[in-house]
Design an enzyme around this catalytic site. Structure first.
Site, PDB file in Angstrom:
ATOM      1  N   CYS A  12       0.827  -1.198   0.000  1.00 20.13           N
ATOM      2  CA  CYS A  12       0.000   0.000   0.000  1.00 20.13           C
ATOM      3  C   CYS A  12       0.871   1.261   0.000  1.00 20.13           C
ATOM      4  CB  CYS A  12      -0.966  -0.056   1.193  1.00 20.13           C
ATOM      5  SG  CYS A  12      -2.156   1.267   1.176  1.00 20.13           S
ATOM      6  N   HIS A  66      -3.793  -4.873  -0.265  1.00 15.20           N
ATOM      7  CA  HIS A  66      -3.411  -5.448   1.036  1.00 15.20           C
ATOM      8  C   HIS A  66      -3.433  -6.976   1.002  1.00 15.20           C
ATOM      9  CE1 HIS A  66      -3.307  -1.821   3.551  1.00 15.20           C
ATOM     10  NE2 HIS A  66      -4.117  -1.346   2.610  1.00 15.20           N
ATOM     11  N   GLU A 115      -2.401  -8.891   3.215  1.00 17.68           N
ATOM     12  CA  GLU A 115      -2.515  -9.424   4.574  1.00 17.68           C
ATOM     13  C   GLU A 115      -3.957  -9.513   5.075  1.00 17.68           C
ATOM     14  OE1 GLU A 115      -1.855  -6.411   3.771  1.00 17.68           O
ATOM     15  OE2 GLU A 115      -2.427  -4.971   5.309  1.00 17.68           O
ATOM     16  N   SER A 146      -7.284 -12.640  32.691  1.00 17.18           N
ATOM     17  CA  SER A 146      -8.718 -12.445  32.438  1.00 17.18           C
ATOM     18  C   SER A 146      -9.419 -13.754  32.120  1.00 17.18           C
ATOM     19  CB  SER A 146      -8.894 -11.494  31.260  1.00 17.18           C
ATOM     20  OG  SER A 146      -8.505 -12.174  30.079  1.00 17.18           O
ATOM     21  N   GLY A 147      -8.630 -14.824  31.989  1.00 18.45           N
ATOM     22  CA  GLY A 147      -9.245 -16.105  31.636  1.00 18.45           C
ATOM     23  C   GLY A 147      -9.383 -16.282  30.137  1.00 18.45           C
ATOM     24  N   VAL A 154      -7.723 -16.537  26.221  1.00 17.78           N
ATOM     25  CA  VAL A 154      -6.592 -17.360  25.789  1.00 17.78           C
ATOM     26  C   VAL A 154      -5.267 -16.594  25.887  1.00 17.78           C
ATOM     27  CG1 VAL A 154      -7.006 -16.916  23.331  1.00 17.78           C
ATOM     28  CG2 VAL A 154      -5.742 -18.921  23.996  1.00 17.78           C
ATOM     29  N   SER A 207      -4.176 -13.939  27.903  1.00 15.96           N
ATOM     30  CA  SER A 207      -3.559 -13.746  29.218  1.00 15.96           C
ATOM     31  C   SER A 207      -3.288 -15.088  29.896  1.00 15.96           C
ATOM     32  CB  SER A 207      -4.407 -12.833  30.114  1.00 15.96           C
ATOM     33  OG  SER A 207      -5.648 -13.411  30.399  1.00 15.96           O
TER      34      SER A 207
END
Ligand code: XMP
Length: 452
Positions: free
Chosen positions: A12, A103, A105, A157-158, A160, A162
């Site tokens: 880009c 783009h 990606e 925080s529970g 994936v 953290s």
């Protein structure tokens, strides 16, 4: 003059910069190219064809987002792809400089990943050696070296991210890490109790659960601006962590807590940090930009350079239960950015109830693990309804279900009519004060996933 010893792929604005820097010409376009476009690859079928386009079809649907066009190429460059309005891919294979205007990606671009793979493995001759196991080994060694004999806390925080960060750092530091799980009052229905139980009983992590919902709500009183919400929440998180750290340090045989571990990912970094150039701060995701400038801790962010799919691979390697690995991302500020406008406790409860129905129905339809996120948003828009013989005048719930690979781009999910119907009927019947349910059919870009 650009003198580079390594291969380059400009994307880009990168293509415009390379063109401009090497003596080509870039001009403002009469027609801005935004959204989907059809790319024609000029020479992919020839034996001398472009390395970048090897193995991809001569016509591709791509995603554009730019207002300037390349008009004249720098010396030594050739055009290898065009869209209706613009030169869309150029290269100088001798210097190993490649550039595309679209783009590759984003997942709206067909075969974009293949182009990136071609650049890495054909042009750069890189080897695909990344593995979860190697990442775990290198990262734990680096953390060990960095922290020495200091102690750390982790904002857990529970989710994936953290949880993987906590387990990784636990491997590196053992008992010198304490996890803190804060109930901001803006979690999903029953999330605090259920997650705490899972982290402690099933993952055997040392976790302190802090119910700080009252103080978070007090901080948000009267606040309607999304960025202000994030900043206040970020500040309050740090205040809670600092207080808990003080309490821990006051205990016997506890060393100085120098570090705060967070599960920040690469997309959080990109979207939060305002860099010099065309991309503005989109949202200060609290993991990064919403934190106060002065903090009593140094950050450890072991996942800062990677994406969610890689985090899930690492989580699997670390032996985390499937339930955590497939869990949908949930923003740090939680329901604060899903109650549009001012946050009140009754509105939070209304949203929790509606949100629980959305997630339950998505699970029931067998779609939970297939979609990126599914949630409800509470809009401060009242509309008239009729229930039984009575007139109602209640709030609106928007349902958002998206698919994505990394949250940088996302598409709304074409849910079956029966699923939408069950969600809508249940919300209006079971959640007091809601008269209307709408389904969000916006993609990212141009809309973001969260409403605030
Ligand atoms: P947006 O709304 O920017 O969201 O398209 C992209 C992804 O990031 C999550 N998100 C956040 N996560 N703090 C977080 O930790 C935040 O302030 C925040 N805002 C958005 C969002 O749920 C989606 O997965």
């Amino acid at each position: 003059m650009l003198a580079l010893a390594i291969p380059v792929l400009g994307i880009c604005y990168g293509m415009q910069w390379i063109t401009h820097t090497l003596g080509g010409k870039v001009e403002k376009a009469e027609r801005r190219e935004y959204g989907r476009a059809q790319l024609s690859v000029d020479d992919s079928k020839e034996p001398s064809g472009s390395d970048l386009f090897t193995g991809v079809p001569a016509s591709l649907r791509v995603w554009n987002s730019h207002g300037d066009h390349v008009r004249t190429l720098p010396d030594g460059f050739r055009t290898v792809g065009r869209t209706e309005n613009a030169i869309a891919a150029v290269e100088n294979p001798d210097k190993k400089i490649y550039a595309v205007e679209f783009h590759p990606e984003v997942n709206h671009t067909e075969r974009g990943t293949e182009l990136l793979r071609n650049f890495l493995f054909r042009v750069c001759k890189a080897e695909p050696k990344w593995s979860g196991a190697a990442f775990i080994e290198e990262t734990t060694a680096a953390i060990r070296q960095r922290v020495g004999n200091k102690w750390a806390i982790c904002g857990l925080s529970g989710g994936v991210d953290s949880t993987v960060a906590a387990v990784l750092v636990h491997r590196a530091m053992g008992a010198r890490l304490t996890n803190i799980f804060v109930n901001t009052g803006m979690l999903r229905k029953n999330e605090f109790e259920q997650t705490l139980e899972m982290l402690r009983d099933r993952l055997k992590l040392h976790v302190i659960g802090v119910d700080a919902s009252k103080r978070f709500l007090a901080q948000l009183k009267g606040v309607t601006d999304p960025e202000e919400k994030r900043k206040r929440i970020g500040r309050e998180f740090i205040a809670v962590f600092a207080e808990e750290a003080q309490k821990l340090q006051a205990g016997e045989a506890h060393g100085e807590i120098r570090y705060l571990v967070q599960g920040t990912l690469y997309p959080d970094v990109i979207e939060s940090v305002s860099v010099k150039g065309p991309s503005a701060t989109i949202k200060t995701h609290h993991n990064v930009g919403g934190l106060p400038e002065k903090m009593p801790f140094a950050l450890i962010e072991p996942l800062r350079d990677i994406f969610k799919d890689e985090v899930r691979r690492i989580g699997k390697e670390l032996g985390l239960p499937e339930e955590i690995l497939v869990k949908h991302p949930f923003p740090g500020p939680g329901l604060a950015v899903r109650v549009i406008g001012e946050i009140t406790r009754p509105h939070l409860v209304t949203l929790q109830e509606a949100d629980a129905i959305v997630v339950e129905e998505i699970r029931r339809a067998g779609l939970y693990a297939k979609v990126w996120q599914a949630f409800a948003v509470l809009l401060p828009v009242r509309s008239v309804g009729v229930m039984g013989d009575g007139r109602t005048y209640g709030l609106t719930v928007a349902v958002r279900v998206v698919e994505s690979d990394d949250a940088m781009t996302a598409d709304w999910v074409r849910l079956p009519g029966e699923v939408l119907e069950r969600i809508s009927t249940r919300i209006v019947n079971e959640v007091a004060g809601v008269t209307r349910v709408v389904y969000d059919i916006s993609s990212k870009p141009p809309s973001t996933i969260e409403w605030e």
